[in-house]
Design an enzyme around this catalytic site. Sequence first.
Site, PDB file in Angstrom:
ATOM      1  N   ARG A   2       0.873  -1.180   0.000  1.00  0.00           N
ATOM      2  CA  ARG A   2       0.000   0.000   0.000  1.00  0.00           C
ATOM      3  C   ARG A   2       0.903   1.222   0.000  1.00  0.00           C
ATOM      4  O   ARG A   2       1.670   1.438   0.924  1.00  0.00           O
ATOM      5  CB  ARG A   2      -0.919  -0.024   1.217  1.00  0.00           C
ATOM      6  CG  ARG A   2      -1.891   1.158   1.310  1.00  0.00           C
ATOM      7  CD  ARG A   2      -1.356   2.234   2.219  1.00  0.00           C
ATOM      8  NE  ARG A   2      -2.343   3.229   2.594  1.00  0.00           N
ATOM      9  CZ  ARG A   2      -2.058   4.329   3.277  1.00  0.00           C
ATOM     10  NH1 ARG A   2      -0.807   4.584   3.667  1.00  0.00           N
ATOM     11  NH2 ARG A   2      -2.990   5.188   3.586  1.00  0.00           N
ATOM     12  N   LEU A   3       0.866   2.027  -1.056  1.00  0.00           N
ATOM     13  CA  LEU A   3       1.736   3.185  -1.203  1.00  0.00           C
ATOM     14  C   LEU A   3       1.068   4.398  -0.577  1.00  0.00           C
ATOM     15  O   LEU A   3      -0.011   4.824  -0.998  1.00  0.00           O
ATOM     16  CB  LEU A   3       2.044   3.456  -2.679  1.00  0.00           C
ATOM     17  CG  LEU A   3       3.197   2.651  -3.299  1.00  0.00           C
ATOM     18  CD1 LEU A   3       2.880   1.159  -3.323  1.00  0.00           C
ATOM     19  CD2 LEU A   3       3.516   3.144  -4.695  1.00  0.00           C
ATOM     20  N   ASP A   4       1.718   4.952   0.434  1.00  0.00           N
ATOM     21  CA  ASP A   4       1.167   6.057   1.198  1.00  0.00           C
ATOM     22  C   ASP A   4       1.192   7.356   0.400  1.00  0.00           C
ATOM     23  O   ASP A   4       2.189   7.684  -0.256  1.00  0.00           O
ATOM     24  CB  ASP A   4       1.993   6.221   2.481  1.00  0.00           C
ATOM     25  CG  ASP A   4       1.560   7.406   3.311  1.00  0.00           C
ATOM     26  OD1 ASP A   4       0.453   7.359   3.876  1.00  0.00           O
ATOM     27  OD2 ASP A   4       2.328   8.394   3.386  1.00  0.00           O
ATOM     28  N   GLU A  58      -2.880   5.123  -1.734  1.00  0.00           N
ATOM     29  CA  GLU A  58      -3.629   6.147  -1.017  1.00  0.00           C
ATOM     30  C   GLU A  58      -3.444   7.436  -1.804  1.00  0.00           C
ATOM     31  O   GLU A  58      -2.308   7.863  -2.045  1.00  0.00           O
ATOM     32  CB  GLU A  58      -3.125   6.354   0.412  1.00  0.00           C
ATOM     33  CG  GLU A  58      -3.943   7.425   1.139  1.00  0.00           C
ATOM     34  CD  GLU A  58      -3.202   8.096   2.284  1.00  0.00           C
ATOM     35  OE1 GLU A  58      -3.885   8.725   3.107  1.00  0.00           O
ATOM     36  OE2 GLU A  58      -1.965   8.003   2.349  1.00  0.00           O
ATOM     37  N   ASP A 111     -11.398   7.372   0.697  1.00  0.00           N
ATOM     38  CA  ASP A 111     -11.743   8.279   1.792  1.00  0.00           C
ATOM     39  C   ASP A 111     -13.174   8.775   1.686  1.00  0.00           C
ATOM     40  O   ASP A 111     -13.827   9.036   2.705  1.00  0.00           O
ATOM     41  CB  ASP A 111     -10.800   9.478   1.803  1.00  0.00           C
ATOM     42  CG  ASP A 111      -9.443   9.157   2.422  1.00  0.00           C
ATOM     43  OD1 ASP A 111      -9.292   8.062   2.999  1.00  0.00           O
ATOM     44  OD2 ASP A 111      -8.542  10.007   2.328  1.00  0.00           O
ATOM     45  N   GLY A 118      -6.780   8.222  14.212  1.00  0.00           N
ATOM     46  CA  GLY A 118      -5.641   8.820  14.889  1.00  0.00           C
ATOM     47  C   GLY A 118      -5.461  10.297  14.659  1.00  0.00           C
ATOM     48  O   GLY A 118      -4.805  10.974  15.470  1.00  0.00           O
ATOM     49  N   PHE A 141     -15.860   7.254   0.950  1.00  0.00           N
ATOM     50  CA  PHE A 141     -16.799   6.364   1.642  1.00  0.00           C
ATOM     51  C   PHE A 141     -16.778   6.638   3.141  1.00  0.00           C
ATOM     52  O   PHE A 141     -17.828   6.805   3.771  1.00  0.00           O
ATOM     53  CB  PHE A 141     -16.446   4.895   1.372  1.00  0.00           C
ATOM     54  CG  PHE A 141     -17.264   3.919   2.172  1.00  0.00           C
ATOM     55  CD1 PHE A 141     -18.510   3.510   1.720  1.00  0.00           C
ATOM     56  CD2 PHE A 141     -16.804   3.433   3.387  1.00  0.00           C
ATOM     57  CE1 PHE A 141     -19.282   2.628   2.466  1.00  0.00           C
ATOM     58  CE2 PHE A 141     -17.566   2.550   4.144  1.00  0.00           C
ATOM     59  CZ  PHE A 141     -18.809   2.155   3.681  1.00  0.00           C
ATOM     60  N   HIS A 167     -15.771   9.306   4.767  1.00  0.00           N
ATOM     61  CA  HIS A 167     -16.196  10.655   5.146  1.00  0.00           C
ATOM     62  C   HIS A 167     -17.713  10.813   5.086  1.00  0.00           C
ATOM     63  O   HIS A 167     -18.323  11.399   5.984  1.00  0.00           O
ATOM     64  CB  HIS A 167     -15.542  11.683   4.229  1.00  0.00           C
ATOM     65  CG  HIS A 167     -14.047  11.750   4.363  1.00  0.00           C
ATOM     66  ND1 HIS A 167     -13.356  11.093   5.355  1.00  0.00           N
ATOM     67  CD2 HIS A 167     -13.107  12.407   3.628  1.00  0.00           C
ATOM     68  CE1 HIS A 167     -12.056  11.332   5.219  1.00  0.00           C
ATOM     69  NE2 HIS A 167     -11.892  12.130   4.187  1.00  0.00           N
ATOM     70  N   GLN A 196      -8.037   8.200   9.956  1.00  0.00           N
ATOM     71  CA  GLN A 196      -9.352   8.748  10.300  1.00  0.00           C
ATOM     72  C   GLN A 196      -9.646   8.652  11.785  1.00  0.00           C
ATOM     73  O   GLN A 196     -10.451   9.424  12.303  1.00  0.00           O
ATOM     74  CB  GLN A 196     -10.438   8.044   9.483  1.00  0.00           C
ATOM     75  CG  GLN A 196     -10.199   8.050   7.982  1.00  0.00           C
ATOM     76  CD  GLN A 196      -9.846   9.426   7.432  1.00  0.00           C
ATOM     77  OE1 GLN A 196     -10.244  10.456   7.974  1.00  0.00           O
ATOM     78  NE2 GLN A 196      -9.083   9.454   6.339  1.00  0.00           N
TER      79      GLN A 196
END
Length: 606
Positions: free
Chosen positions: A264-266, A301, A325, A400, A327, A329, A398
């Site tokens: 998963r690439l941040d 991401e 995101d 933290g 979904f 939010h 979401q």
Amino acid sequence: MRCHHEMPFGARLQDGGGALFRLWAPAARQVELALETGAGPELHAARSEAKGWWECRVPQAAAGTLYRWRIDGGLLVPDPASRYNPEGPHGPSCLVDPGQFEWDADWRGRPWHETVLYELHVGTFTPEGTYAAAAGRLQALVDIGVTAVELMPVANFAGRFGWGYDGVLPYAPHDAYGPPDELKAFIQQAHRLGLMVFLDVVYNHFGPDGNYLHAYAPAFFSQTKKSPWGAAINFDGPDSDTVREFFIQNAVYWVQEYRFDGLRLDAVHAISDDSDRHVLRELSERVRTATAGRHVHLVLENEDNGHEHLASTPMHGSYDGQWNDDFHHVVHVALTGETQRYYHDYGAGTMDLLARCLTHGMVFEGSKRREGGAREVVAPAPPQPLSALVNFAHNHDQVGNRARGERLTALVPGQAAALPTLLALLTPAIPMLFFGEEWGAPEPFLYFADWEGELRDAVRAGRKREFGHVAADDLPDPCSSETFERSRPDVGHARSDAGRARLELVRTALAARRRWITPRQAQLLTGKHSAQRIGERGLSVQWRYEDGRLLSLELNLGDAPLQVEPQHLGPVEAELVYSHRWPADTPRGTWPAYAARWTFGEEITL
């Protein structure tokens, strides 16, 4: 089976004994290898090669040898491609023999459509906070229907604890969690249980503590572009070929040498590359070539909701999925009413936006987020393949990034607490759980980082500025070990009545997904789904398949029952997929409060 990724960076053991050490230090005038001995560093001169490379062969070096590089006769630095730094990034690197670990040869992964992700932070997942302890918890995840574990970043960072997004040694698993072979043993155990393992990797910046690259390889950083963390990584300027290779090799290293099943690439929106061949495309091509014959998945991401790298089937140059995101939010706003900061754009017409998200994938496709949270207005894009999106009710950001780290279940009415999780698990998108969510963990997940000195003071002050809209006098101290410990979900809650009930809810929902949704993903149509508003708080959603079958959702997010007209009801002969707070004797046309029901059947026209 032994796995060893050959790369131009770092140290490698030689067949005849000894080791070869290589460093890219184009700004250095003199480079020496310093072996750590009890009597002080043992220096070996490195030979200057072309294009900024330095090389040193040491006949007596062996697995376990500790070493650093000395730059221009003074500064001692770790190997930026170190495979292990047992004392953290300010200490020496350790020469590792990757071939000493014996892998099972029969694991080939699982296809993308079977993915049910479970994000966890190694340091707070168990009381011990180690890879070895985490391995002992994997069977419980299999038992509820999880198929893939996603580790928050493990690249070595400074301090005793942190989220991992400030790593400075991308090839070295964080020392506090255990040595490299214990991470490999964790992955092997997961594979033996049928679990994939994904790794969160950060290719958009280096952390602020322990990064020595500016001293001898400033070409790692752009001279013209900025990122939220300072100078951007140089993916397209002078000397960028070596920088690109450093990160692409890192991606291949994790999936080859550690046999991770996905990356998963941040925050790829913070990766700036104006090259003809974008680094994300090249990375995908290289990873897929290196892992031919295995199911290895690539996830992005992208805060700006870009979707140009996504594809509905695995392809060279493309990515299998992207965190959605939108979904999270819109579900969050629908159930809490919060509209500050990045929830701003989801406060008007929330139920209509939720309907669009469930049928089109995103709400704001390709829409960059402005400073302060609001999005730019762009023309709507075509619907995205739902199976290329990852939906979640919680994740590390979401939860933290809230002032006090509350999970969504602590913010919504008790009767609605399970609905966000169920909506994530039972749509055609790929679902993700955040560790502890499966039993309704009450503990927060807070931001924590073990910084010291001026950096610690700056982080504390920054948190107070960021959350000036809330009472700041009791904000958790991000640099306190107490904050770190508070973020550890207590597995004892899973054994309470409420915890067992939530575990059973998740288990049965994932069993329904496995029976009704997963096998049909290849037949899912794109752009043919629909949804209708029912009153103020209801939605009727229809997901369509190539064979004319229909997965339907009847959803009431309100605190009062809804009376529904016949044209908005699902097929009369539909089979029940799953229901929540929906008694079997509920009259047709009545939707209970805070309830949801999924059915499957033939589409009918009234």
